[in-house]
Design an enzyme around this catalytic site. Structure first.
Site, PDB file in Angstrom:
ATOM      1  N   LYS A  36       0.847  -1.196   0.000  1.00  0.00           N
ATOM      2  CA  LYS A  36       0.000   0.000   0.000  1.00  0.00           C
ATOM      3  C   LYS A  36       0.881   1.243   0.000  1.00  0.00           C
ATOM      4  CE  LYS A  36      -3.763   1.795   2.987  1.00  0.00           C
ATOM      5  NZ  LYS A  36      -4.564   1.418   4.194  1.00  0.00           N
ATOM      6  N   SER A 113      -9.229   1.093   3.210  1.00  0.00           N
ATOM      7  CA  SER A 113      -8.456   1.958   2.328  1.00  0.00           C
ATOM      8  C   SER A 113      -7.342   1.221   1.580  1.00  0.00           C
ATOM      9  CB  SER A 113      -7.840   3.108   3.152  1.00  0.00           C
ATOM     10  OG  SER A 113      -6.958   2.607   4.148  1.00  0.00           O
ATOM     11  N   SER A 137      -9.502  -1.364   7.316  1.00  0.00           N
ATOM     12  CA  SER A 137      -8.964  -1.176   5.973  1.00  0.00           C
ATOM     13  C   SER A 137      -8.268  -2.386   5.364  1.00  0.00           C
ATOM     14  CB  SER A 137      -8.008   0.020   5.962  1.00  0.00           C
ATOM     15  OG  SER A 137      -8.724   1.211   6.192  1.00  0.00           O
TER      16      SER A 137
END
Length: 430
Positions: A36, A113, A137
């Site tokens: 990420k 996310s 997330s």
């Protein structure tokens, strides 16, 4: 640096990063992973999902320890993935870099996310990936993309070199399609030296939580019951009302009780969610409020409102939030005893359609955070386990263990994974 992405839109930057050692004997040798865009990688700007953040920050001068540990174990990093802006959503949509395509349901959100990290695994672009989980997330996109997602116990995996969102909740989590790979990655990140396994003493099914689901929750409890019976024996199975227990054992939740319509939620867990989100907003403000106020970044719809709400957050009830956290940890530790596992839904329903109005998601988000806040506030470890498809949409359940029991949880997932899927297929509910 190769800008752009693969066909599924998961990647923001593609590159190849390997350890200095090329030994085929390393535990993760031959496996690829993505990270990420919240993790520092030496020489690359950590973009935090927003072009204005990337524009106003310099390239990292070191690599996050979690990433280094995987490289040193023989895995190859192939790039950074798209994420929600400033990690402030569970939808996975990004107006600046594009929304990664959900491999299970292309017309639906991938979940955030850590959206790109989940999609990269679900689309079989990489073997596993790294994300972060503050309010859900990792767990949410894992559920939406039909893969495994592990949120470790809070503080057990280093968050150094990871942009903080709200440090009382931030964790480094990971995704995989295979429980064996999930466990191999866990052994590295958790620094497990004694790999002996222990069977769970009991598996408690939170019956009230399954009643929140848009899916037939009673049938899912039957799937779990039959899987536990096949894996560990009927004597391991227990049932409980988690909401009632939390109501009784966490008295400071009274400060967060809503007077609104509670028909769609469990009152105590809704209050727990309110406490979590208040402390999350406050810590986000402490971390990034000055930058947001100064840079005035261009933020997407929904995210902009949440971030500016956080920037305006006052410190009222913050001490009570910490008290709720302490009370919940004590309550759930007693509830699960030494080797107990809690089974509950990851989220209450399927992924929402792309570009839905924020107002139409209010009840959905309320249900989601009620469930997600249990591990979030307690700091316990949780894994989202995919079961299959229901009405052409992915469905998952979660298993949760107390803080520090991450290895137990990974072993339980490995043991129950196949039987959970088999029992779900036998329902013929698709």
């Amino acid at each position: 640096m190769a800008k752009g992405s693969s066909d599924n839109g998961a990647f923001m930057d593609k590159f190849i990063l390997k350890s200095g050692s090329s030994s085929s004997q390393l535990p993760l040798s031959g496996l690829t992973f993505a990270v990420k865009d919240i993790f520092d990688v030496d020489g690359y700007v950590t973009g935090f999902g927003n072009p204005d953040w990337a524009r106003t920050h310099s390239a990292a001068t070191s690599t996050a320890p979690a990433v280094l540990a995987l490289l040193n174990a023989g895995a190859t990093c192939v790039g950074k993935t798209v994420m929600d802006e400033m990690a402030y959503s569970i939808n996975g949509e990004n107006v600046h870099y594009g929304t990664p395509t959900n491999p299970c349901a292309p017309d639906r959100v991938p979940g955030g996310s850590s959206s790109g990290s989940a999609v990269a695994v679900g689309a079989m672009t990489v073997d596993f990936s790294l994300g972060t989980d503050t309010g859900g997330s990792v767990r949410v996109p894992a559920s939406y993309c039909g893969i495994l997602g592990f949120r470790p116990s809070h503080g057990i995996v280093s968050t150094k070199g990871v942009i903080p969102m709200a440090q009382s909740f931030d964790t480094v989590g990971w995704f995989a399609r295979d429980p064996v790979i999930l466990k191999h990655v866990g052994r590295i990140l958790l620094e497990v030296h004694d790999a002996s396994s222990v069977a769970p003493s009991n598996i408690v099914i939170a019956e009230d939580c399954f009643k929140l689901m848009d899916f037939p929750g009673d049938q899912l409890t039957r799937v779990i019951t039959q899987s536990v019976e096949k894996s560990y024996g009927r004597h391991c199975i227990k049932f409980a009302s988690l909401g009632d227990y939390v109501e009784e054992k966490v008295p400071n939740l009274k400060h967060f009780r809503s007077t609104g319509n509670q028909e769609y939620s469990i009152a105590s867990l809704a209050a727990l969610s309110s406490a979590m989100r208040l402390l999350q907003r406050y810590e986000f403000k402490e971390n990034h409020g000055e930058w947001v106020t100064t840079a005035k970044p261009n933020l997407g719809p929904g995210i902009s409102e949440r971030i500016w709400e956080a920037v305006r957050t006052m410190d009222e009830h913050i001490d009570v939030c910490h008290s709720v956290k302490s009370e919940l940890i004590a309550a759930l530790t007693a509830f699960l005893e030494d080797f107990g596992i809690l089974a509950l839904p990851t989220v209450a329903g399927p992924p929402r359609k792309l570009q839905q109005e924020a107002s139409s998601l209010e009840i959905f988000r309320a249900k989601a955070f009620s469930l997600l806040s249990v591990a979030g506030v307690s700091g316990f470890c949780q894994v989202s386990v995919p079961l299959g498809m229901y009405e052409n949409l992915p469905i998952a359940v979660s298993l949760l263990a107390k803080k520090g029991m991450d290895w137990l949880l990974l072993n339980v997932v490995e043991t129950m994974y196949t039987t959970l899927k088999e029992q779900f297929e036998l329902l013929n509910i698709d």
